[in-house]
Design a protein around this motif. Structure first.
Motif, PDB file in Angstrom:
ATOM      1  N   SER A  95      -5.493 100.347  -9.658  1.00 34.54           N
ATOM      2  CA  SER A  95      -6.296 101.256 -10.483  1.00 34.54           C
ATOM      3  C   SER A  95      -5.569 102.564 -10.741  1.00 34.54           C
ATOM      4  O   SER A  95      -5.729 103.177 -11.800  1.00 34.54           O
ATOM      5  CB  SER A  95      -7.638 101.545  -9.810  1.00 34.54           C
ATOM      6  OG  SER A  95      -8.404 100.367  -9.664  1.00 34.54           O
ATOM      7  N   ALA A  96      -4.788 103.010  -9.764  1.00 34.35           N
ATOM      8  CA  ALA A  96      -4.095 104.298  -9.878  1.00 34.35           C
ATOM      9  C   ALA A  96      -2.617 104.101 -10.176  1.00 34.35           C
ATOM     10  O   ALA A  96      -1.990 103.153  -9.707  1.00 34.35           O
ATOM     11  CB  ALA A  96      -4.254 105.099  -8.588  1.00 34.35           C
ATOM     12  N   GLY A  97      -2.072 105.045 -10.976  1.00 40.03           N
ATOM     13  CA  GLY A  97      -0.632 105.161 -11.181  1.00 40.03           C
ATOM     14  C   GLY A  97      -0.162 106.502 -10.643  1.00 40.03           C
ATOM     15  O   GLY A  97      -0.954 107.246 -10.051  1.00 40.03           O
ATOM     16  N   ILE A  98       1.087 106.819 -10.864  1.00 40.61           N
ATOM     17  CA  ILE A  98       1.613 108.061 -10.293  1.00 40.61           C
ATOM     18  C   ILE A  98       0.867 109.290 -10.808  1.00 40.61           C
ATOM     19  O   ILE A  98       0.724 110.286 -10.091  1.00 40.61           O
ATOM     20  CB  ILE A  98       3.128 108.211 -10.555  1.00 40.61           C
ATOM     21  CG1 ILE A  98       3.438 108.150 -12.058  1.00 40.61           C
ATOM     22  CG2 ILE A  98       3.915 107.157  -9.792  1.00 40.61           C
ATOM     23  CD1 ILE A  98       4.884 108.452 -12.390  1.00 40.61           C
ATOM     24  N   GLY A  99       0.338 109.220 -12.038  1.00 41.08           N
ATOM     25  CA  GLY A  99      -0.352 110.371 -12.612  1.00 41.08           C
ATOM     26  C   GLY A  99      -1.726 110.617 -12.022  1.00 41.08           C
ATOM     27  O   GLY A  99      -2.212 111.753 -12.008  1.00 41.08           O
ATOM     28  N   THR A 100      -2.356 109.558 -11.530  1.00 42.07           N
ATOM     29  CA  THR A 100      -3.719 109.687 -10.996  1.00 42.07           C
ATOM     30  C   THR A 100      -3.777 109.501  -9.491  1.00 42.07           C
ATOM     31  O   THR A 100      -4.845 109.604  -8.896  1.00 42.07           O
ATOM     32  CB  THR A 100      -4.648 108.646 -11.662  1.00 42.07           C
ATOM     33  OG1 THR A 100      -4.086 107.331 -11.492  1.00 42.07           O
ATOM     34  CG2 THR A 100      -4.817 108.922 -13.147  1.00 42.07           C
ATOM     35  N   TRP A 101      -2.632 109.247  -8.865  1.00 39.97           N
ATOM     36  CA  TRP A 101      -2.601 108.968  -7.429  1.00 39.97           C
ATOM     37  C   TRP A 101      -3.175 110.084  -6.562  1.00 39.97           C
ATOM     38  O   TRP A 101      -3.926 109.799  -5.619  1.00 39.97           O
ATOM     39  CB  TRP A 101      -1.171 108.652  -6.991  1.00 39.97           C
ATOM     40  CG  TRP A 101      -1.066 108.466  -5.514  1.00 39.97           C
ATOM     41  CD1 TRP A 101      -1.372 107.350  -4.795  1.00 39.97           C
ATOM     42  CD2 TRP A 101      -0.640 109.448  -4.549  1.00 39.97           C
ATOM     43  NE1 TRP A 101      -1.165 107.553  -3.445  1.00 39.97           N
ATOM     44  CE2 TRP A 101      -0.723 108.839  -3.273  1.00 39.97           C
ATOM     45  CE3 TRP A 101      -0.211 110.768  -4.639  1.00 39.97           C
ATOM     46  CZ2 TRP A 101      -0.377 109.514  -2.104  1.00 39.97           C
ATOM     47  CZ3 TRP A 101       0.137 111.438  -3.475  1.00 39.97           C
ATOM     48  CH2 TRP A 101       0.050 110.809  -2.224  1.00 39.97           C
ATOM     49  N   PRO A 102      -2.880 111.371  -6.823  1.00 36.49           N
ATOM     50  CA  PRO A 102      -3.385 112.401  -5.906  1.00 36.49           C
ATOM     51  C   PRO A 102      -4.897 112.374  -5.741  1.00 36.49           C
ATOM     52  O   PRO A 102      -5.406 112.462  -4.620  1.00 36.49           O
ATOM     53  CB  PRO A 102      -2.906 113.704  -6.555  1.00 36.49           C
ATOM     54  CG  PRO A 102      -1.679 113.318  -7.308  1.00 36.49           C
ATOM     55  CD  PRO A 102      -1.999 111.951  -7.851  1.00 36.49           C
ATOM     56  N   PHE A 117      -6.782 100.299   1.200  1.00 35.91           N
ATOM     57  CA  PHE A 117      -5.356 100.198   0.904  1.00 35.91           C
ATOM     58  C   PHE A 117      -5.215 100.012  -0.608  1.00 35.91           C
ATOM     59  O   PHE A 117      -6.216  99.849  -1.308  1.00 35.91           O
ATOM     60  CB  PHE A 117      -4.736  99.038   1.676  1.00 35.91           C
ATOM     61  CG  PHE A 117      -4.977  99.140   3.169  1.00 35.91           C
ATOM     62  CD1 PHE A 117      -4.120  99.871   3.971  1.00 35.91           C
ATOM     63  CD2 PHE A 117      -6.071  98.514   3.760  1.00 35.91           C
ATOM     64  CE1 PHE A 117      -4.350  99.989   5.336  1.00 35.91           C
ATOM     65  CE2 PHE A 117      -6.311  98.619   5.127  1.00 35.91           C
ATOM     66  CZ  PHE A 117      -5.448  99.365   5.911  1.00 35.91           C
ATOM     67  N   TYR A 118      -3.998 100.006  -1.110  1.00 33.92           N
ATOM     68  CA  TYR A 118      -3.860  99.914  -2.561  1.00 33.92           C
ATOM     69  C   TYR A 118      -2.444  99.526  -2.965  1.00 33.92           C
ATOM     70  O   TYR A 118      -1.474  99.811  -2.267  1.00 33.92           O
ATOM     71  CB  TYR A 118      -4.218 101.249  -3.232  1.00 33.92           C
ATOM     72  CG  TYR A 118      -3.373 102.412  -2.761  1.00 33.92           C
ATOM     73  CD1 TYR A 118      -2.227 102.811  -3.447  1.00 33.92           C
ATOM     74  CD2 TYR A 118      -3.729 103.132  -1.619  1.00 33.92           C
ATOM     75  CE1 TYR A 118      -1.452 103.879  -3.005  1.00 33.92           C
ATOM     76  CE2 TYR A 118      -2.957 104.197  -1.169  1.00 33.92           C
ATOM     77  CZ  TYR A 118      -1.820 104.566  -1.863  1.00 33.92           C
ATOM     78  OH  TYR A 118      -1.045 105.609  -1.426  1.00 33.92           O
ATOM     79  N   SER A 119      -2.371  98.851  -4.112  1.00 34.24           N
ATOM     80  CA  SER A 119      -1.107  98.692  -4.830  1.00 34.24           C
ATOM     81  C   SER A 119      -1.109  99.741  -5.933  1.00 34.24           C
ATOM     82  O   SER A 119      -2.148  99.994  -6.548  1.00 34.24           O
ATOM     83  CB  SER A 119      -0.998  97.295  -5.436  1.00 34.24           C
ATOM     84  OG  SER A 119      -1.061  96.295  -4.445  1.00 34.24           O
ATOM     85  N   ILE A 120       0.023 100.333  -6.187  1.00 34.09           N
ATOM     86  CA  ILE A 120       0.084 101.359  -7.238  1.00 34.09           C
ATOM     87  C   ILE A 120       0.615 100.742  -8.523  1.00 34.09           C
ATOM     88  O   ILE A 120       1.567  99.953  -8.513  1.00 34.09           O
ATOM     89  CB  ILE A 120       0.927 102.577  -6.799  1.00 34.09           C
ATOM     90  CG1 ILE A 120       0.706 103.736  -7.756  1.00 34.09           C
ATOM     91  CG2 ILE A 120       2.396 102.226  -6.651  1.00 34.09           C
ATOM     92  CD1 ILE A 120       1.093 105.088  -7.184  1.00 34.09           C
ATOM     93  N   ASN A 121      -0.046 101.073  -9.620  1.00 34.01           N
ATOM     94  CA  ASN A 121       0.304 100.483 -10.911  1.00 34.01           C
ATOM     95  C   ASN A 121       1.637 101.017 -11.407  1.00 34.01           C
ATOM     96  O   ASN A 121       1.947 102.197 -11.236  1.00 34.01           O
ATOM     97  CB  ASN A 121      -0.801 100.820 -11.924  1.00 34.01           C
ATOM     98  CG  ASN A 121      -0.890  99.798 -13.040  1.00 34.01           C
ATOM     99  OD1 ASN A 121       0.096  99.522 -13.710  1.00 34.01           O
ATOM    100  ND2 ASN A 121      -2.071  99.240 -13.236  1.00 34.01           N
ATOM    101  N   VAL A 122       2.439 100.151 -12.012  1.00 27.77           N
ATOM    102  CA  VAL A 122       3.698 100.606 -12.597  1.00 27.77           C
ATOM    103  C   VAL A 122       3.449 101.528 -13.785  1.00 27.77           C
ATOM    104  O   VAL A 122       4.305 102.357 -14.129  1.00 27.77           O
ATOM    105  CB  VAL A 122       4.601  99.425 -13.022  1.00 27.77           C
ATOM    106  CG1 VAL A 122       5.030  98.610 -11.813  1.00 27.77           C
ATOM    107  CG2 VAL A 122       3.912  98.550 -14.064  1.00 27.77           C
ATOM    108  N   SER A 123       2.275 101.403 -14.406  1.00 24.79           N
ATOM    109  CA  SER A 123       1.897 102.314 -15.479  1.00 24.79           C
ATOM    110  C   SER A 123       1.513 103.657 -14.871  1.00 24.79           C
ATOM    111  O   SER A 123       0.672 103.707 -13.968  1.00 24.79           O
ATOM    112  CB  SER A 123       0.710 101.762 -16.264  1.00 24.79           C
ATOM    113  OG  SER A 123       0.193 102.734 -17.156  1.00 24.79           O
ATOM    114  N   PRO A 124       2.081 104.761 -15.324  1.00 26.07           N
ATOM    115  CA  PRO A 124       1.782 106.062 -14.722  1.00 26.07           C
ATOM    116  C   PRO A 124       0.305 106.426 -14.730  1.00 26.07           C
ATOM    117  O   PRO A 124      -0.164 107.134 -13.838  1.00 26.07           O
ATOM    118  CB  PRO A 124       2.598 107.045 -15.579  1.00 26.07           C
ATOM    119  CG  PRO A 124       3.733 106.226 -16.096  1.00 26.07           C
ATOM    120  CD  PRO A 124       3.157 104.860 -16.338  1.00 26.07           C
TER     121      PRO A 124
END
Length: 383
Positions: A95-102, A117-124
Motif C-alpha cells: 500500500s505504501a511507497g517511499i513517498g507515503t512510508w513515513p 509487517f509490510y512489503s513496500i511498493n516499487v511505485s513511490p
C-alpha cells in the motif's frame, strides 16, 4: 513462591502446524510469551480459558492485506477488521511507497495491536486507489531511499511489492520485472509479485523468480495462468517451487479462479500461503469476507485442517522470516494464539468472475490473543 501464569489455556486441541499434528494439551502465557507448563507445579493463574471442544493454533497471519487507512482508498482499519477474524499478524501488500512510508510507519505499523509487517511498493506513491494503476516506471525507482527505509525498519519491512498485471505495466513494457529484480538484488531482499492478468506468459514470469520470492494470486484466471491447454500445471511452476519460489493464494474478489484451483489441487499443487488480499471494498463481502471464510473455502476444496492452518501460521512466518517466534507455539515466543471451532455450516461465495462456490464446513474464530493479551472473544465463547 508460586510462579505466575497470565493466561492458561486448558483442555485444548492444539494444532502444531510445523509438525502437522493435533494434540490435547495446555498452553501457558506469562509476560507476553509462551512458557513451559508443568502440571505438577503450583501456579498463580490470573486468567484461565477452558478450550474444551475447540482448536488452538499459533495466531493466524493474513499475509496480504491493504490496511493503509485514511491515506489509500483500499485501506481499512486493521485492528477493527482483522482481530475479530482471529488474525494476530498481517503483512500489508504494498500500500505504501517511499513517498507515503513515513505516515504508514507512524500511523499503521506503530499504532495497532496487531503485529504489522509490510512489503513496500516499487511505485513511490504506493497503491493509492483502485481507480487507476500505480506508476511502476523503473525510472522512478529510488534505490537509496528504499535502502534507507530498510535500514530504519528491518523488523517490519518484508521486501518489495510489484503488481505485474498488463494494465499496470503496459506503458513501461515487460522490462519492469527485470528492473524490479535488479532493484531487489541490489537491496538483498525478496519480492512479492502480483500476477493477475500478466502481460506475458506465466512461464516466462515464473522462470525469472528467485529463491525466496513470493508469487501471489497464483490461482488467478485472467490471461495466462499456471494451467496449460491440456489442463496440466505448467512444468515451470513445479520447477520454480523446487528451486525455492513460494506461492500465495491471495484470493481476493477477482484473483482466484476455480477452473485453475481445482485441477491444480488435483495435481498436488497446493498453496504455500493462504491469504486474502483484503481491502475496504472486499472486507465482509460475499466474494471473500476475510481470512476465516477463505480458510474455510480451502478446507472445503480438499486441504486438511492442518494444511490450512500451516498456510496461515508457520508457512508465512518462515517464508517472510517474521520475528519473535510468530507462527509458532514455541517456548519464549511471543504469545500469539487463535482459538477457533470447525462447524457444519453452509456458506456460499461468488467471485467477480461470476464463479460460485458452496461450502459445508466453516472455521469460526473464538478468541484472539496478541502478544499475551486477549484482544477478542466471541460472545458465544465461554466467559
Amino acid at each position: 513462591m508460586n510462579k505466575i501464569i497470565d493466561i492458561l489455556i486448558k483442555n485444548a486441541n492444539i494444532i502444531y502446524p510445523d509438525k502437522g499434528t493435533v494434540e490435547r494439551g495446555t498452553i501457558a502465557i506469562y509476560n507476553g510469551k509462551f512458557i513451559k507448563y508443568d502440571h505438577k507445579e503450583s501456579y498463580v493463574i490470573r486468567d484461565e480459558i477452558n478450550a474444551d471442544g475447540y482448536y488452538v493454533s499459533p495466531g493466524w497471519i493474513d499475509s496480504h492485506t491493504h490496511i493503509f487507512k485514511d491515506v489509500t482508498e483500499p485501506g481499512f482499519a486493521a485492528d477493527l477488521g482483522l482481530i475479530p477474524m482471529g488474525i494476530t499478524s498481517t503483512i500489508d501488500g504494498g500500500s505504501a511507497g517511499i513517498g507515503t512510508w513515513p505516515i504508514f510507519k507512524h500511523h499503521i505499523v506503530d499504532d495497532n495491536y496487531l503485529n504489522v509487517f509490510y512489503s513496500i511498493n516499487v511505485s513511490p506513491s504506493g497503491q493509492i486507489t483502485e481507480r487507476y494503476p500505480e506508476n511502476v516506471d523503473p525510472q522512478h525507482y529510488d534505490t537509496d531511499k528504499l535502502k534507507t527505509i530498510m535500514e530504519k525498519d528491518p523488523e517490519h519491512i518484508r521486501g518489495l511489492k510489484l503488481r505485474y498485471g498488463a494494465e499496470v505495466v503496459e506503458p513501461f513494457g515487460n522490462s519492469v520485472l527485470d528492473k524490479t529484480l535488479e532493484l531487489a538484488d541490489s537491496l538483498h531482499c525478496q519480492i512479492t509479485l502480483h500476477v493477475t492478468n500478466p502481460p506475458c506468459d506465466m512461464e516466462e514470469i515464473i522462470s525469472k523468480m528467485r529463491p525466496g520470492d513470493i508469487v501471489c494470486h497464483i490461482y488467478q484466471g485472467k490471461g495466462s495462468t499456471i494451467i496449460d491447454e491440456n489442463g496440466k500445471v505448467k512444468e515451470a511452476i513445479f520447477k520454480a517451487r523446487k528451486r525455492g519460489v513460494y506461492f500465495d493464494s491471495a484470493d481476493a474478489r477477482i484473483n482466484h479462479c476455480y477452473k485453475v484451483i481445482e485441477p491444480a489441487i488435483a495435481q498436488n499443487f497446493k498453496p504455500d500461503i493462504i491469504s486474502t488480499d483484503l481491502t475496504q471494498n472486499g472486507i465482509f463481502s460475499n466474494m471473500s469476507w476475510g481470512l476465516p471464510v477463505v480458510l474455510s473455502k480451502w478446507l472445503n476444496l480438499g486441504l486438511t485442517l492442518e494444511e490450512v492452518i500451516a498456510d496461515c501460521t508457520c508457512h508465512p512466518a518462515e517464508i517472510y522470516c517474521l520475528p519473535n517466534g510468530i507462527g509458532t507455539l514455541a517456548n519464549n515466543a511471543a504469545a500469539n494464539v487463535t482459538i477457533f471451532s470447525v462447524e457444519n455450516r453452509h456458506f456460499h461465495l461468488k467471485n467477480r468472475m461470476g464463479e460460485e462456490f458452496d461450502g459445508e464446513k466453516m472455521i469460526i474464530p473464538q478468541v484472539t490473543i496478541i502478544n499475551g493479551k486477549v484482544r477478542y472473544k466471541n460472545l458465544y465463547f465461554p466467559f
